[in-house]
Write a protein that holds these residues in place. Structure first.
Motif, PDB file in Angstrom:
ATOM      1  N   LYS A  74      -2.007  -2.393  -0.781  1.00  0.00           N
ATOM      2  CA  LYS A  74      -0.903  -1.730  -1.471  1.00  0.00           C
ATOM      3  C   LYS A  74      -1.312  -1.469  -2.917  1.00  0.00           C
ATOM      4  O   LYS A  74      -1.896  -2.333  -3.571  1.00  0.00           O
ATOM      5  N   SER A 120       2.152   6.238  -4.449  1.00  0.00           N
ATOM      6  CA  SER A 120       1.857   4.874  -4.016  1.00  0.00           C
ATOM      7  C   SER A 120       1.041   4.943  -2.735  1.00  0.00           C
ATOM      8  O   SER A 120       0.972   5.980  -2.076  1.00  0.00           O
ATOM      9  N   CYS A 121       0.409   3.841  -2.413  1.00  0.00           N
ATOM     10  CA  CYS A 121      -0.411   3.774  -1.203  1.00  0.00           C
ATOM     11  C   CYS A 121      -0.145   2.452  -0.505  1.00  0.00           C
ATOM     12  O   CYS A 121      -0.313   1.388  -1.107  1.00  0.00           O
ATOM     13  N   SER A 122       0.296   2.508   0.736  1.00  0.00           N
ATOM     14  CA  SER A 122       0.470   1.331   1.564  1.00  0.00           C
ATOM     15  C   SER A 122      -0.329   1.566   2.830  1.00  0.00           C
ATOM     16  O   SER A 122       0.075   2.333   3.700  1.00  0.00           O
ATOM     17  N   TYR A 172      -6.476   4.863   1.186  1.00  0.00           N
ATOM     18  CA  TYR A 172      -7.312   3.827   0.582  1.00  0.00           C
ATOM     19  C   TYR A 172      -8.678   4.383   0.219  1.00  0.00           C
ATOM     20  O   TYR A 172      -9.215   4.091  -0.858  1.00  0.00           O
ATOM     21  N   PHE A 185       5.724  -5.153  -5.290  1.00  0.00           N
ATOM     22  CA  PHE A 185       5.355  -3.760  -4.981  1.00  0.00           C
ATOM     23  C   PHE A 185       6.584  -2.951  -4.579  1.00  0.00           C
ATOM     24  O   PHE A 185       6.800  -1.831  -5.056  1.00  0.00           O
ATOM     25  N   SER A 223       4.023  -8.599  -2.524  1.00  0.00           N
ATOM     26  CA  SER A 223       4.623  -7.518  -1.723  1.00  0.00           C
ATOM     27  C   SER A 223       6.019  -7.186  -2.220  1.00  0.00           C
ATOM     28  O   SER A 223       6.407  -6.020  -2.314  1.00  0.00           O
ATOM     29  N   ASP A 273      -4.345  -5.489   4.841  1.00  0.00           N
ATOM     30  CA  ASP A 273      -3.279  -4.734   4.202  1.00  0.00           C
ATOM     31  C   ASP A 273      -3.659  -4.391   2.766  1.00  0.00           C
ATOM     32  O   ASP A 273      -4.293  -5.203   2.053  1.00  0.00           O
ATOM     33  N   CYS A 318       8.254   0.195  -6.619  1.00  0.00           N
ATOM     34  CA  CYS A 318       8.438   1.500  -5.963  1.00  0.00           C
ATOM     35  C   CYS A 318       9.895   1.946  -6.042  1.00  0.00           C
ATOM     36  O   CYS A 318      10.191   3.100  -6.362  1.00  0.00           O
TER      37      CYS A 318
END
Length: 875
Positions: free
Chosen positions: A750, A738-740, A665, A717, A714, A748, A721
């Motif tokens: 994403k 991607s970034c989670s 992040y 997302f 979500s 949270d 992906c």
């Protein structure tokens, strides 16, 4: 007896440090032993730096007259015995730079009341810092890092009034910095770097510790601002290390008054605003690091402070890259100290040209001027920097020729001049740089042949980037000298001829990109020895022959692109060929077989005898006739396609194919300037898209941030992906990663990181009239036809050539994106659906009805009637 017991614990004595420890000599004469004159008892044990290996015998505690233990810089392992606390005369304990484990003895304070120095750093100690250490009244130096210590910093340490040096860095300490430390009024060193500390620095630390010389809290999770008066309250500061935290605010002007300051490290934070103009007034600065912040206002006077740094005659490092500094490249940089070894100013908004006197900085080892608006030519004085090891000038607007005397920099290990407007040929003098590990000259206007002296530079072992130029001729056979090279990229040039057989010598190659040239011949036999290859792209050439089965056994091969060549025969099915998303063979009309997902025709079975031959002959005649008709019918659109295809430029992200980049992040936050509205390029049903620059790949990207408060975000997302991770096509928007994760507030987070499309969406071009300098809404017929062909190619790939067919479910102009050459790319797979391939059974006319999906209130023309006979919709 105690000393001989200690010796028994030693398993290796390579320097013979204990060879004198025997009964022929009195123990007071043994190496490393000092005895007191009065009682002839052991007072000092000094075996530092003897490379001893073994464990520490508890018998050492029987040396009750021992005052000093020096065992640093050896390889002792095991634990420190609690019995060491019996040495009540002990004043000095140094066991640093070993491999000791276990916990710190908690009973050191019981009897060792005279302890003044404890140094247990650079070991593998675990557990918490014993609170009992706070009862040592004479302790003035405590070194406990780096180790593997956990827990928090005991507030009770504030009771050790004699403490001067506190070193707890390089552990796993948590929670906040205790305010109690400010009660130790004579503290000179506080080193807490590389822990997991959070919260703010107590104001009392800034206000009460006027003797403080070193304050190091870098690489933690601290936040807050620096007090404006820090330069007055801490007048003796020499080292201020705050890097890689979350500090904000301005750099206080009062720091200009700290004449003793030698190291100012503030990188990797969120500092903003101007830098004090007189920051270098103290003249003692050695290291000045403000990189990776938000400093500067994009104005002409942002770099005025560099003039004051010319007073710092011993300046060794100046790194201010990745900020918001504007203005012209300051000529005063050439007047900095000749002791300067590291200079990095890239990733700023600096313009102008590089000063011709840059060669004055004769001791530079690393020079980074990249991702700026710098123009002009590379000064010839660059050749005077003969100590330079790393030179990064990529991603600017430099023009002219590469100076021939760049070959004078024989210490170079990394040279990056890529993504500029450089012209001419590669200077042969680069062959003098026999230490080069990586060379990047891609994306320029370089011409001529690739010099055999350069491509044969055997030192190249990391990467050689020559793509996106106008190189002609063949690939020199000297490429075989690159036996240790991991990546070679010669794509998108005008190279021709056959691949030299010597390429087979490059058996360390992991990535090879040769796409977009005019290579010919049966090439695949060359690669039999490249068993380490992970990415192989030979697309858009004139290669021919069959696809050899030995490629099935390449266990590391993750991506193979053989598309748009003249390969023929059967496609193998094992290894990488068993994954349709990992290979591409489109544009080879004579291929057959392979796994079903490739949708290739079945290979003909040759019959025996004359009847078989006659049958084959009839098939050949029929096929030839059909081909002639097809050529006539398709020549016009095919011509348009190939003309347009030949003008395509290479993707700036081609080097990322087959890789999996991990981002946090914090990286995305910095890449988009804190998800600034100035970088907002679009909004959708489930989130927003920002333009950003991802530092590790040094390219402009689009960051799609999901609004997880929206129902279905979500799920969208995950769907996107799943859709994008296993598909690859030139007309699909590429996903980089991607970034989670969680954001700075613990929520949270994403996001998807995608290839950036400079010309936006098709929606804007169809329905908007003006966008900056672009006159939109003026797509002529040819452009519209090309866009339609691109979209059709992408949909055909999704329906027919994926491992599992994919229905986009939301195809519309706002989800079609245009790159810099107006090539169309299909994006936004948030509603995508996967469908297993189903062989049509009984009735061809059987159909079923499914609920419409996509944007509410929008159905694209022609989509209101769906042909459910297609296998994708057969459910």
């Amino acid at each position: 007896m105690a000393l001989l017991s200690f010796k028994d614990g030693i398993t290796s004595d390579p320097l013979g440090a204990l060879s004198s420890w025997n009964h022929t000599l009195h123990f007071c004469n043994w190496n490393g032993i000092t005895c007191g004159r009065r009682h002839q008892r052991v007072t000092v044990l000094n075996l530092s730096g003897q490379n001893l290996v073994g464990t520490l015998s508890p018998a050492i505690s029987n040396l009750t007259f021992l005052r000093e233990i020096h065992l640093q810089e050896n390889s002792f392992n095991g634990q420190i015995s609690q019995d060491i606390g019996r040495l009540f005369r002990l004043r000095y304990l140094n066991m640093s730079h070993n491999s000791l484990g276990g916990e710190i003895p908690s009973n050191l304070s019981t009897h060792c009341r005279d302890l003044q120095i404890i140094n247990l750093g650079y070991n593998e100690l675990i557990g918490k810092i014993p609170i009992q250490l706070s009862t040592l009244p004479k302790l003035f130096s405590l070194y406990l890092g780096p180790n593997l210590l956990t827990g928090s910093i005991p507030p009770q340490l504030g009771n050790v009034s004699a403490l001067i040096y506190l070193f707890l860095g390089g552990n796993r300490l948590v929670r906040h910095i205790p305010d109690d430390l400010a009660r130790i009024s004579h503290l000179k060193w506080i080193v807490l770097s590389e822990n997991l500390l959070s919260g703010t620095v107590p104001s009392s630390v800034y206000n009460n510790l006027s003797f403080l010389e070193t304050f190091a809290v870098a690489v933690n999770q601290l936040h807050g601002t620096l007090p404006p008066s820090i330069g007055f309250s801490l007048p003796n500061l020499q080292y201020l290390l705050l890097g890689f935290n979350q500090f904000t605010g301005h750099i206080p002007n009062s720091l200009s008054n700290v004449s003793s300051l030698e190291w100012l490290g503030m990188s990797g934070n969120q500092f903003s605003g101007p830098v004090p103009e007189n920051i270098g007034w103290g003249k003692n600065l050695l290291i000045f690091d403000l990189s990776y912040n938000y400093l500067g206002l994009g104005r002409a006077d942002d770099l005025k402070f560099i003039t004051s740094l010319t007073n710092c005659s011993n300046l060794n490092q100046l790194t201010i890259q990745r900020n918001h500094f504007g203005g012209l490249f300051p000529n005063s940089i050439a007047n900095l100290s000749t002791h300067l070894e590291y200079l990095a100013i890239g990733r700023n908004q600096i313009s102008g040209s590089i000063p011709s006197q840059i060669g004055n900085l004769i001791n530079l080892k690393a020079l980074g001027i990249y991702f700026t608006f710098i123009t002009g030519s590379i000064p010839t004085s660059i050749g005077m920097l003969q100590n330079l090891q790393r030179l990064y000038m990529g991603n600017n607007s430099l023009s002219g020729k590469i100076p021939y005397n760049i070959g004078n920099i024989t210490q170079l290990t990394a040279l990056d001049l890529g993504s500029n407007n450089l012209q001419g040929s590669i200077p042969l003098s680069l062959a003098n740089c026999t230490k080069l590990l990586t060379l990047r000259l891609s994306q320029n206007n370089l011409r001529g042949t690739i010099p055999k002296q350069i491509i044969g530079l055997s030192s190249l072992s990391i990467a050689l980037y020559l793509s996106g130029n106008f190189f002609t001729g063949s690939l020199p056979s000297e490429v075989g000298n690159l036996k240790l090279l991991e990546l070679l990229d010669v794509s998108q040039n005008k190279l021709s001829g056959e691949i030299p057989s010597t390429l087979a010598n490059c058996n360390s190659m992991r990535e090879l990109y040769m796409l977009g040239n005019a290579f010919r011949g049966n090439v695949l036999s060359v690669f039999t020895t490249l068993t380490s290859i992970e990415v192989l792209d030979l697309s858009d050439n004139n290669f021919s022959g069959t696809i050899s089965k030995y490629l099935e056994g390449f266990k590391f091969l993750q991506y193979l692109n053989l598309s748009f060549n003249n390969f023929e025969g059967e496609v193998p099915k094992q290894g990488v060929f068993g994954n349709a998303s990992a290979i591409s063979v489109v544009g080879n009309d004579n291929l057959c077989g392979g796994i079903p997902e490739l949708m290739l025709p079945a290979c003909p079975v040759l019959a025996k005898g004359r009847r078989g031959k006659a049958h084959v002959s009839r098939v050949i005649i029929l096929v030839a006739s059909a081909v002639v008709c097809l050529i006539f019918l398709l020549c016009v659109p095919a011509s348009l396609y190939w003309i347009r295809k030949s003008k395509k430029k290479p993707s700036s992200l081609s080097s990322m194919d087959g890789r999996h980049l991990k981002v946090s992040y914090a990286e995305l936050f910095k890449a988009t300037d804190g998800f600034s509205s100035a970088n907002l390029i679009g909004t959708g049903s489930y989130g927003s898209v920002y333009k950003g620059i991802l530092s590790r790949i040094e390219n402009v990207v689009a960051v799609k941030v999901l609004n997880l408060h929206l129902r279905g975000a979500s799920k969208s997302f995950i769907a996107e992906c799943n859709a994008l991770r296993n598909i690859r096509h030139r007309n699909l928007v590429k996903i980089i990663t991607s970034c989670s994760s969680i954001d700075f507030g613990g929520n949270d987070f994403k996001a998807l990181v995608l290839e950036f499309m400079p010309n936006g969406s098709l929606e804007k071009w169809l329905h908007s009239k003006l966008d900056g300098q672009h006159q939109l809404g003026s797509l002529n017929f040819i452009k519209r036809l090309n866009i339609a062909i691109d979209i059709a190619s992408a949909v055909d790939y999704l329906h027919h050539h994926c491992h599992t067919p994919i229905a986009h479910c939301d195809l519309k102009p706002s989800n079609i994106f245009l790159d810099e050459d107006m090539n169309a790319h299909v994006g936004d797979f948030g509603l995508a659906k996967f469908y297993p391939r189903i062989i049509q059974s009984s009735s061809e006319d059987q159909s079923s009805t499914t609920g419409l999906k996509g944007t509410i209130g929008y159905i694209a023309p022609g989509n209101n009637f769906i042909n459910f006979r297609h296998p994708v919709y057969s459910q």
